[in-house]
Design a protein around this motif. Structure first.
Motif, PDB file in Angstrom:
ATOM      1  N   SER A  54       0.807  -1.235  -0.040  1.00 48.56           N
ATOM      2  CA  SER A  54      -0.118  -0.057   0.195  1.00 48.56           C
ATOM      3  C   SER A  54       0.913   1.156   0.046  1.00 48.56           C
ATOM      4  N   LYS A  69      -3.791  -0.576   7.181  1.00 50.12           N
ATOM      5  CA  LYS A  69      -2.429  -0.490   6.241  1.00 50.12           C
ATOM      6  C   LYS A  69      -2.431   0.582   5.221  1.00 50.12           C
ATOM      7  N   ARG A  70      -3.539   1.137   5.165  1.00 50.30           N
ATOM      8  CA  ARG A  70      -3.846   2.422   4.259  1.00 50.30           C
ATOM      9  C   ARG A  70      -3.690   3.496   4.841  1.00 50.30           C
ATOM     10  N   SER A  71      -4.288   3.777   6.100  1.00 47.83           N
ATOM     11  CA  SER A  71      -4.023   5.194   6.650  1.00 47.83           C
ATOM     12  C   SER A  71      -4.938   5.131   8.084  1.00 47.83           C
ATOM     13  N   ARG A  92     -10.520   9.039   5.744  1.00 47.56           N
ATOM     14  CA  ARG A  92      -9.236   8.389   5.989  1.00 47.56           C
ATOM     15  C   ARG A  92      -8.342   9.797   5.504  1.00 47.56           C
ATOM     16  N   GLN A 113      -5.759   9.479   4.335  1.00 42.56           N
ATOM     17  CA  GLN A 113      -5.106   9.279   2.678  1.00 42.56           C
ATOM     18  C   GLN A 113      -5.714  10.202   1.802  1.00 42.56           C
TER      19      GLN A 113
END
Length: 351
Positions: free
Chosen positions: A5, A88-90, A108, A110
């Motif tokens: 990611s 795992k993303r944000s 998020r 992100q």
């Protein structure tokens, strides 16, 4: 230490990896855009335009929360708080109703990074400052951000705000910050994420050698630089306040607990009991972040119940060293509505 990611598993202030020698290395390539009084990077200081996104769990983000409060910028720079854990993303806004930041409207962090840099490949880190009108991240350069709050946002400081980065002390503050970052702020991570016994031993020795040096420095003076609180004290405090709940056990920094280092323990209590410091600390979120997110260190995700926090409120006796916490200024006022830490997450729960 990175998954596909693009986000570091240990992400809080930058991507990380372990080199072939087993040594933890922090990726310090941040978004270097600055918000300045003259707007030279395209982002001028403007009340209400920006939102500071932080997490009370993160030591790097906690610096910004403390400095924003000490300088009285609450009505100028709004605060969005991500939850203590992330995937795992944000980092996510799971503390807010519906899981969305009420100002940015995103789930998020992100999303703010991708709004400016589609497919951003480095760590989605806190703290970050987001431009509210565009929804785009401006900067995540946490070291520069805190200094800019002191030097570029002066037109909006409260009238009796302290001087956290006075010109006459900047050289000394910068030098203290440099060694504290290398050996203490980042040093605890170098212990916790070491990939070999030898790398861990080196990091451990550097950490406690520096803590001994700090103890000697603070034995005869109340604050790290000068006779009042500066940026240097804020940067050290956010590591010390996490030492016993997290770093001593979770990161194997176990020569002594903070409570067993008399000078540093008294110094940390002095700051904790100073308005703007302890009233921003959420011990439960701190523990949840480290013990739940770092599954490579703590596979079960079990969060320890201790330690006992009541000692943070004990008298510290540091007033005898002189000094004035806020220099010629005054303490900040009460914590803004909506920004208080739940009492059950603080030492006051034991009273």
């Amino acid at each position: 230490m990175r998954d596909d990611s693009g986000m570091s598993k240990t992400n809080d202030a930058g991507g990380t990896y372990v080199n072939p020698g087993g040594e933890f290395t922090r990726d310090q390539r941040y978004i270097a855009t600055r918000i300045t009084a003259d707007g030279r990077d395209g982002y001028p200081v403007e009340p209400g335009r920006y939102r500071l996104v932080a997490s009370r769990a993160c030591p790097w983000a906690s610096r910004m929360v403390i400095i924003r409060r000490l300088l009285g910028l609450e009505d100028v720079l709004s605060l969005g708080l991500a939850g203590p854990t992330h995937d795992k993303r944000s980092w996510t806004f799971d503390l807010d109703p519906g899981g969305r930041d009420p100002v940015l409207g995103i789930e998020r962090l992100q999303e703010a990074y991708f709004a400016r840099f589609p497919g951003y490949e480095r760590g989605i880190t806190v703290p970050a400052i987001v431009d509210v009108p565009t929804g785009q991240v401006v900067t995540n350069d946490y070291a520069r951000m805190s200094l800019d709050l002191s030097t570029e946002w002066t037109a909006y400081h409260r009238p009796d705000a302290p001087r956290l980065y006075p010109e006459e002390l900047r050289e000394e503050i910068d030098e203290v910050n440099r060694v504290v970052f290398t050996d203490v702020n980042n040093g605890v991570y170098r212990c916790g994420f070491a990939g070999s016994q030898e790398a861990y031993a080196r990091a451990y020795k550097r950490l406690f050698d520096r803590l001994d040096w700090l103890s000697a420095r603070l034995e005869g003076q109340r604050y790290l630089v000068g006779d009042s609180i500066t940026e240097a004290d804020v940067r050290l405090f956010t590591t010390l306040v996490r030492f016993d709940p997290v770093y001593h056990g979770h990161f194997k920094c176990n020569r002594q607990k903070l409570t067993e280092m008399p000078v540093l323990w008294a110094y940390a209590r002095d700051l904790f009991q100073t308005p703007g410091f302890g009233d921003t600390v959420d011990f439960e979120q701190i523990k949840e972040h480290y013990y739940v997110v770092h599954r490579d260190i703590n596979p079960t995700g079990i969060v320890p119940i201790g330690p006992d926090l009541s000692g943070w409120l004990d008298p510290h006796g540091r007033e005898s060293l002189g000094g004035r916490p806020f220099g010629n200024g005054a303490p900040p006022g009460p914590v803004s509505a909506g920004e208080t830490v739940p009492v059950e997450h603080t030492p006051y729960a034991a009273i």
